[in-house]
Scaffold this motif. Structure first.
Motif, PDB file in Angstrom:
ATOM      1  N   ALA A  59       0.832  -1.205   0.000  1.00 56.96           N
ATOM      2  CA  ALA A  59       0.000   0.000   0.000  1.00 56.96           C
ATOM      3  C   ALA A  59       0.865   1.252   0.000  1.00 56.96           C
ATOM      4  O   ALA A  59       0.581   2.218  -0.728  1.00 56.96           O
ATOM      5  CB  ALA A  59      -0.924  -0.013   1.221  1.00 56.96           C
ATOM      6  N   ALA A  60       1.930   1.252   0.800  1.00 52.97           N
ATOM      7  CA  ALA A  60       2.824   2.414   0.839  1.00 52.97           C
ATOM      8  C   ALA A  60       3.536   2.597  -0.495  1.00 52.97           C
ATOM      9  O   ALA A  60       3.732   3.723  -0.962  1.00 52.97           O
ATOM     10  CB  ALA A  60       3.849   2.246   1.962  1.00 52.97           C
ATOM     11  N   ASP A  62       2.396   1.691  -3.466  1.00 54.21           N
ATOM     12  CA  ASP A  62       1.427   2.195  -4.437  1.00 54.21           C
ATOM     13  C   ASP A  62       1.207   3.699  -4.256  1.00 54.21           C
ATOM     14  O   ASP A  62       1.144   4.454  -5.235  1.00 54.21           O
ATOM     15  CB  ASP A  62       0.094   1.457  -4.280  1.00 54.21           C
ATOM     16  N   GLU A  63       1.083   4.118  -3.012  1.00 51.14           N
ATOM     17  CA  GLU A  63       0.863   5.547  -2.743  1.00 51.14           C
ATOM     18  C   GLU A  63       2.051   6.380  -3.197  1.00 51.14           C
ATOM     19  O   GLU A  63       1.902   7.437  -3.815  1.00 51.14           O
ATOM     20  CB  GLU A  63       0.605   5.754  -1.255  1.00 51.14           C
ATOM     21  N   LEU A  64       3.263   5.890  -2.916  1.00 51.95           N
ATOM     22  CA  LEU A  64       4.457   6.619  -3.317  1.00 51.95           C
ATOM     23  C   LEU A  64       4.593   6.642  -4.836  1.00 51.95           C
ATOM     24  O   LEU A  64       4.981   7.670  -5.416  1.00 51.95           O
ATOM     25  CB  LEU A  64       5.700   5.986  -2.682  1.00 51.95           C
ATOM     26  N   ASP A  66       2.217   6.679  -7.000  1.00 52.46           N
ATOM     27  CA  ASP A  66       1.277   7.680  -7.507  1.00 52.46           C
ATOM     28  C   ASP A  66       1.821   9.091  -7.283  1.00 52.46           C
ATOM     29  O   ASP A  66       1.704   9.961  -8.153  1.00 52.46           O
ATOM     30  CB  ASP A  66      -0.079   7.524  -6.817  1.00 52.46           C
ATOM     31  N   GLN A  67       2.430   9.320  -6.142  1.00 52.14           N
ATOM     32  CA  GLN A  67       2.981  10.647  -5.853  1.00 52.14           C
ATOM     33  C   GLN A  67       4.123  11.003  -6.802  1.00 52.14           C
ATOM     34  O   GLN A  67       4.275  12.164  -7.204  1.00 52.14           O
ATOM     35  CB  GLN A  67       3.478  10.696  -4.410  1.00 52.14           C
ATOM     36  N   ARG A  72       1.906   2.085 -12.276  1.00 55.14           N
ATOM     37  CA  ARG A  72       1.699   0.817 -11.572  1.00 55.14           C
ATOM     38  C   ARG A  72       1.033  -0.183 -12.497  1.00 55.14           C
ATOM     39  O   ARG A  72       0.041   0.127 -13.143  1.00 55.14           O
ATOM     40  CB  ARG A  72       0.833   1.016 -10.337  1.00 55.14           C
ATOM     41  N   ALA A  97       9.873   2.954  -0.304  1.00 58.25           N
ATOM     42  CA  ALA A  97       8.702   2.825   0.562  1.00 58.25           C
ATOM     43  C   ALA A  97       8.977   1.890   1.738  1.00 58.25           C
ATOM     44  O   ALA A  97       8.671   2.211   2.897  1.00 58.25           O
ATOM     45  CB  ALA A  97       7.508   2.321  -0.242  1.00 58.25           C
TER      46      ALA A  97
END
Length: 289
Positions: A59-60, A62-64, A66-67, A72, A97
């Motif tokens: 999850a971390a 994926d978030e990074l 996107d930032q 992905r 991450a």
């Protein structure tokens, strides 16, 4: 005998299993709530009960990604398992991450609970040596294609010395991917497989894979469909789907030598003890995996 040990043995008696008292390897998924896990790991450390904490961080990552604007993609294997496509940009995101966010948070969380923890990656001290997969089959739009730029690997060798050194000091090792190949290049490896291979190398008494569901479910949306035990036959067909297939496979391989292997929910009171008491799914007989 300590009160906690008495409770563990009582739970084991209810399920017909003795509960281990030696090294336990606990893996927590990246999407699972870590608070109860950290509480219990710190409690075990204070009681002198050796525990290795392995973590993912999907999850971390994926978030990074996107930032940072990193694309992905998902690899859908012909057998129905899903994994993250790890080209070089994504490998860099995963490394940042896991080592820069998830691991420090877990180490800090343990310290806040009075436990000393040491963060390690599979690449540290040649702990995990992996071989890059030259080509990966992925099903895309009904076609099977070969992906050749993936930077993921299969673990070939485990040296538990760095983990043993931390345990010998009475500290908690907090371990994550990536691994490295024989030339020292970083490779992404599956965190469940990392935990399983470490459990075997450490001759651990138990491996507990904690996730965001209560165990292996025949219907992923219905907790009441939890299977109390799974074996190699449960991987036939599509009874076990998605990421859970990775966990079951890893658990089966570990169960060849690790006496107690369980998959259970992280978000419950004392999740390790409850998992080993039968609140999740036991994994058995890896000889055919």
């Amino acid at each position: 005998m300590a009160q906690d040990d008495s409770r563990d043995l009582l739970d084991g008696a209810r399920t017909g299993r003795s509960t281990p008292g030696g090294v336990i390897v606990v893996k927590i998924g990246g999407g699972a709530d870590p608070e109860a896990v950290l509480d219990e790991v710190a409690e075990r450390a204070a009681a002198g009960r050796p525990t290795v904490l392995v973590h993912g961080g999907g999850a971390a990552a994926d978030e990074l990604a996107d930032q940072l604007g990193v694309r992905r993609e998902v690899i859908r294997s012909p057998d129905g398992t899903h994994s993250r496509r790890t080209d070089q940009p994504m490998l860099e995101v995963i490394t940042m991450a896991l080592l820069g966010q998830v691991k420090p948070e877990l180490v800090s969380g343990l310290r806040a609970r009075g436990a000393r923890a040491v963060g390690l990656s599979g690449a540290d001290g040649e702990m995990l040596t992996a071989k890059r997969k030259p080509a990966i089959r992925s099903v895309q739009d009904g076609r099977t294609v070969l992906i050749r730029d993936d930077r993921s690997g299969q673990i070939e060798r485990v040296d538990p010395t760095p983990v043993q050194a931390v345990l010998a000091r009475g500290d908690v090792p907090v371990v994550s991917p990536p691994a490295s190949d024989a030339e020292g290049h970083l490779l992404n490896v599956d965190a469940d497989e990392t935990a399983a291979r470490l459990a075997v190398a450490l001759e651990a008494d138990a491996l507990v894979l904690l996730t965001d569901v209560v165990g292996v479910l025949t219907d992923p949306t219905d907790p009441s469909t939890r299977l109390p035990e799974v074996g190699p036959e449960h991987l036939d067909g599509d009874l076990v789907r998605g990421r859970m297939r990775h966990k079951v496979r890893a658990g089966l391989r570990a169960s060849r030598t690790v006496a107690h292997v369980a998959i259970a929910a992280a978000k419950q009171d004392r999740p390790i003890r409850r998992a080993l008491g039968g609140a999740g799914t036991f994994v058995r007989d890896g000889g055919q995996a």
